[in-house]
Design a protein around this motif. Structure first.
Motif, PDB file in Angstrom:
ATOM      1  N   PRO A 183      30.327  -6.783  35.658  1.00  0.00           N
ATOM      2  CA  PRO A 183      30.227  -7.159  37.067  1.00  0.00           C
ATOM      3  C   PRO A 183      31.495  -6.780  37.810  1.00  0.00           C
ATOM      4  N   ALA A 184      31.333  -6.328  39.051  1.00  0.00           N
ATOM      5  CA  ALA A 184      32.488  -5.845  39.809  1.00  0.00           C
ATOM      6  C   ALA A 184      33.518  -6.932  40.027  1.00  0.00           C
ATOM      7  N   CYS A 186      20.559   2.955  46.243  1.00  0.00           N
ATOM      8  CA  CYS A 186      21.055   1.631  45.863  1.00  0.00           C
ATOM      9  C   CYS A 186      19.927   0.781  45.287  1.00  0.00           C
ATOM     10  N   GLU A 242      27.160  -8.018  48.884  1.00  0.00           N
ATOM     11  CA  GLU A 242      26.413  -9.263  49.013  1.00  0.00           C
ATOM     12  C   GLU A 242      25.994  -9.391  50.470  1.00  0.00           C
ATOM     13  N   THR A 291      38.129  -6.337  47.076  1.00  0.00           N
ATOM     14  CA  THR A 291      37.049  -7.059  47.741  1.00  0.00           C
ATOM     15  C   THR A 291      37.328  -7.098  49.238  1.00  0.00           C
ATOM     16  N   THR A 330      23.692  -2.972  44.714  1.00  0.00           N
ATOM     17  CA  THR A 330      24.668  -2.154  43.984  1.00  0.00           C
ATOM     18  C   THR A 330      24.381  -0.683  44.223  1.00  0.00           C
ATOM     19  N   CYS A 331      25.409   0.069  44.590  1.00  0.00           N
ATOM     20  CA  CYS A 331      25.277   1.489  44.913  1.00  0.00           C
ATOM     21  C   CYS A 331      26.257   2.311  44.070  1.00  0.00           C
ATOM     22  N   THR A 345      29.414  -2.971  44.881  1.00  0.00           N
ATOM     23  CA  THR A 345      28.483  -4.097  44.969  1.00  0.00           C
ATOM     24  C   THR A 345      28.638  -4.826  46.295  1.00  0.00           C
ATOM     25  N   GLN A 355      22.084  -9.278  46.381  1.00  0.00           N
ATOM     26  CA  GLN A 355      23.111  -8.360  45.882  1.00  0.00           C
ATOM     27  C   GLN A 355      22.569  -6.936  45.821  1.00  0.00           C
ATOM     28  N   PRO A 358      30.645   1.507  40.352  1.00  0.00           N
ATOM     29  CA  PRO A 358      29.613   0.915  41.194  1.00  0.00           C
ATOM     30  C   PRO A 358      30.257   0.152  42.348  1.00  0.00           C
TER      31      PRO A 358
END
Length: 513
Positions: free
Chosen positions: A27-28, A451, A438, A504, A459-460, A436, A457, A434
């Motif tokens: 996970p990112a 994506c 939200e 982030t 993800t691209c 991500t 969520q 990736p």
């Protein structure tokens, strides 16, 4: 050295570093995992190594020795039926070497091109043996030789003089005395670094266990000759950029040189710091490869190096074009993990260990040759360790403490029915990561993008993010968000990132790029 012995290839593995076709990315938002420790050699005298390796001694150096245990037993080699025995615990699978070249109109030594092939990480299937004119198996069937003008083992010759091509200049022959004082050679690749003095090679080239007293020792008198040309008439042209003596070497602590697992290890990667030549640096003189942090997978690769086992003698720089697939290696004696690169388009020969494997599509450095099998087995192959977290990631902070290696940052924006983010790399490596997002309540992913959505969520894929070359990711949305709604975007965090606060970004409808 017997051509039956296996060779060494590129070494790298990682978890926080991801490629589109490698193992699944974490996970990112996940914190980076602990990094395996690294060992450093004592400080060496570069001038002493330069003085030691005269042109005559260079011409007499043998390939780095590999243990017989790594050779496929005669009874386990594939016969004409193409059957391949399954690997057993403690037994090295029938890997193959990788060096074919299918160029698509490009010349050897120019920037490679080609694209990774997506797919699951299955092991290679059986391949029938092909007999040559004398009734003996040839290493690589003609139909599988991708390198233009390849020999029976998949190799082609780089164009001389090697000073003309950037890839040839950044690739060289690494000479050293092994743990028993025997003159040996491997291959090496200059890598982008803050110090501008680093090259990558296989760990088994710089550290081994003495046959005399069974003690582990660093190799000594290491000297690197970029663009080495053993067929040049003049002595100066054999080392057109001079001989660069090593000052210090780093390897993962998990690589001990003991046991067969270490010769098929995800930790078989090393970094070598050379001394300056006057006020010149190695990278400033010959250039350098930019590593792509990755954990192995499917690519089309161009490999370079100096094989010196028969029928080769280490005097020529050879290349090979191959297609790779995921492969496993030992993380410890009782545990194999995925995260390496395998090809059977090229076969492994001693002396080529530590040579670079380049992504044909981007020209970026994926890893270095670590292991494989030569042409006496019909199951020849080559394996490289990638520039991943467990190998390269464990070394580079110690080897180049002032370099910035993974400063990823992201900034998002939303305009109308489209959400975007700009991903920037400020470090010395490239990454494929990736991105991500939200989304706020009431907003969802609309059709028409690459994506994928899971709830709120999205993800691209960002593609390859190079240092100083930002990448924009964008996708359409549908729905209505409140005036105070917020969006969030993030990219993975690495232990090498000095500024993790910009991984982030929280933004709203009024955000602008």
């Amino acid at each position: 050295m017997s051509r039956r012995r296996t060779l060494l290839a590129l070494a790298v593995a990682g978890t926080a570093w991801t490629v589109p076709l490698g193992p699944a990315a974490p996970p990112a938002h996940a914190a980076p995992e602990p990094v395996p420790p690294a060992d450093a050699s004592p400080v060496m005298d570069p001038a002493r190594a330069v003085d030691y390796w005269t042109a005559r001694k260079q011409s007499k150096a043998d390939a780095a020795e590999l243990p017989e245990a790594m050779v496929l037993p005669a009874g386990k080699r594939r016969g004409r039926t193409g059957d391949r025995p399954a690997a057993r615990p403690g037994e090295r699978p029938g890997e193959r070497s990788e060096e074919r070249s299918a160029e698509r109109g490009e010349r050897p030594g120019e920037r490679p091109g080609g694209r990774p092939v997506e797919g699951p990480g299955e092991q290679p299937g059986p391949r029938p043996a092909v007999l040559g004119s004398e009734g003996r198996p040839v290493s690589v069937p003609v139909a599988e030789r991708l390198t233009p003008g390849a020999d029976a083992n998949g190799y082609g010759r780089m164009r001389r003089p090697y000073t003309r091509a950037a890839n040839s200049r950044a690739t060289g022959r690494l000479f050293f005395l092994d743990a028993d004082g025997t003159r040996r050679s491997c291959s090496g690749a200059v890598v982008n670094s803050g110090s501008r003095l680093l090259l990558a090679t296989a760990a088994h080239c710089v550290y081994g266990v003495s046959k005399r007293d069974n003690r582990g020792r660093w190799s000594s008198n290491l000297a690197f000759v970029p663009a080495y040309d053993g067929h040049a008439k003049a002595s100066a042209d054999r080392a057109p950029y001079g001989v660069w003596g090593a000052r210090r070497v780093w390897k993962p602590r998990a690589f001990t040189g003991e046991g067969h697992w270490d010769w098929d290890s995800i930790y078989d990667l090393a970094l070598v710091e050379v001394g300056r030549r006057g006020d010149r640096t190695l990278q400033g003189t010959v250039g350098a490869y930019t590593p792509l942090r990755n954990e192995g997978g499917r690519f089309t690769v161009t490999t370079l190096g100096y094989p010196s086992d028969e029928p080769y003698d280490g005097t020529r720089q050879l290349w090979c074009l191959g297609r790779t697939q995921p492969w496993s290696g030992y993380a410890r004696p009782d545990r194999r993990v995925t995260g390496r690169l395998y090809t059977d388009n090229c076969h492994l020969f001693g002396g080529n260990s530590g040579g670079p494997w380049l992504d044909r599509d981007t020209g970026l450095l994926l890893g270095v040759l670590s292991s494989g099998a030569a042409d006496e087995s019909t199951a020849g192959y080559a394996v490289a360790n990638p520039f991943g977290r467990a190998s390269y990631g464990a070394l580079v902070r110690d080897a180049d403490p002032h370099g910035v290696y993974d400063a990823l940052s992201v900034k998002g924006s939303v305009s109308g029915a489209r959400v975007s983010a700009v991903v920037t790399m400020r470090g010395l490596v490239a990454a494929s990561v990736p991105v991500t997002f939200e989304l706020p309540h009431g907003v969802s992913l609309a059709p028409g993008s690459r994506c994928r959505a899971s709830g709120r969520q999205v993800t691209c894929p960002a593609g390859v993010v190079r240092p100083g070359d930002p990448v924009t990711v964008s996708f359409p949305v549908r729905g209505v968000a409140g005036e105070r709604a917020s969006y969030r975007v993030r990219v993975p965090v690495s232990h090498l990132d000095p500024e993790r606060g910009d991984n982030t970004h929280v933004f709203g409808p009024s955000a602008r790029r």
